[in-house]
Design an enzyme around this catalytic site. Structure first.
Site, PDB file in Angstrom:
ATOM      1  N   ASP A   7       0.882  -1.168   0.000  1.00 14.81           N
ATOM      2  CA  ASP A   7       0.000   0.000   0.000  1.00 14.81           C
ATOM      3  C   ASP A   7       0.918   1.216   0.000  1.00 14.81           C
ATOM      4  OD1 ASP A   7      -2.257   1.675   0.228  1.00 14.81           O
ATOM      5  OD2 ASP A   7      -2.044   1.720   2.409  1.00 14.81           O
ATOM      6  N   GLU A  69      -1.382  -1.314  -4.859  1.00 13.24           N
ATOM      7  CA  GLU A  69      -2.581  -0.511  -5.097  1.00 13.24           C
ATOM      8  C   GLU A  69      -2.347   0.479  -6.222  1.00 13.24           C
ATOM      9  OE1 GLU A  69      -5.241   2.729  -2.705  1.00 13.24           O
ATOM     10  OE2 GLU A  69      -4.613   0.947  -1.604  1.00 13.24           O
ATOM     11  N   ASP A 141      -2.387   0.990   7.386  1.00 18.68           N
ATOM     12  CA  ASP A 141      -1.569   0.810   6.179  1.00 18.68           C
ATOM     13  C   ASP A 141      -1.225  -0.661   5.971  1.00 18.68           C
ATOM     14  OD1 ASP A 141      -1.354   3.594   5.453  1.00 18.68           O
ATOM     15  OD2 ASP A 141      -0.007   3.831   7.168  1.00 18.68           O
TER      16      ASP A 141
END
Length: 182
Positions: A7, A69, A141
């Site tokens: 991420d 992502e 996160d």
């Protein structure tokens, strides 16, 4: 198969590693790579921390695949550019380590993990904790990164099944007419 989820973020990049054993998922590790100790205006230094951190995670946990992502445009274009650079540093480290990299949107990850694309951070943390049987909630996160790894674990099986079902072949019957192929 061991999957590393990333991420990306300029201040904190989350990572999560899961082991896939058939339909079962097992937690391996998760955490964040923080660039907060670097000077705020030192973008190259922060990007180096992200690159080195991702490389260290790969060396330690030896994943066979990675998922990252996909970043979309935010309200602030400058923030989007900075986030894209952080994502680029993470991708460069993954490619340098010769990992196959899959990319998923936040919406795809939320649908795969929670069941709907409007899930909030707390819902993602809760579902990741349940799916991986963790004793407590992971950080936001790290939870997003674990969610990306879980998403790829589910999607990789589907992609593999589709590739076995049909093989893509080039079209041999195309006609050339007025500069276009049909």
């Amino acid at each position: 198969m061991r999957i590393l989820g990333i991420d990306p973020g300029l201040q904190r990049t989350g990572f999560g590693v899961v082991e896939v054993d058939g339909p079962r998922l097992h937690y391996v590790a998760s955490g964040t790579i923080s660039t907060l100790e670097a000077e705020r205006g030192n973008l190259p230094g922060r990007l180096k921390i992200i690159f080195s951190g991702v490389a260290e995670v790969m060396a330690r946990y030896q994943p066979q695949a990675a998922s990252v992502e996909i970043v979309f445009v935010n309200v602030n274009p400058q923030s989007t550019l900075l986030l894209g650079q952080a994502r680029g540093a993470a991708l460069a480290a993954l490619v340098q380590g010769e990992l196959a990299v899959a990319e998923y949107t936040a919406l795809q990850m939320k649908k795969a993990v929670v069941g709907h694309g409007l899930a909030n951070k707390a819902q993602i943390q809760e579902m990741v904790m349940r799916l991986l049987k963790l004793p407590g909630l992971p950080g936001s996160d790290a939870a997003d990164a674990l969610g990306l790894a879980i998403t790829h674990a589910h999607a990789a099986r589907s992609f593999e099944a589709m590739s076995k079902a049909t093989a893509l072949k080039p079209r041999a019957h195309a006609q050339y007419k007025r500069g276009r192929s049909y």
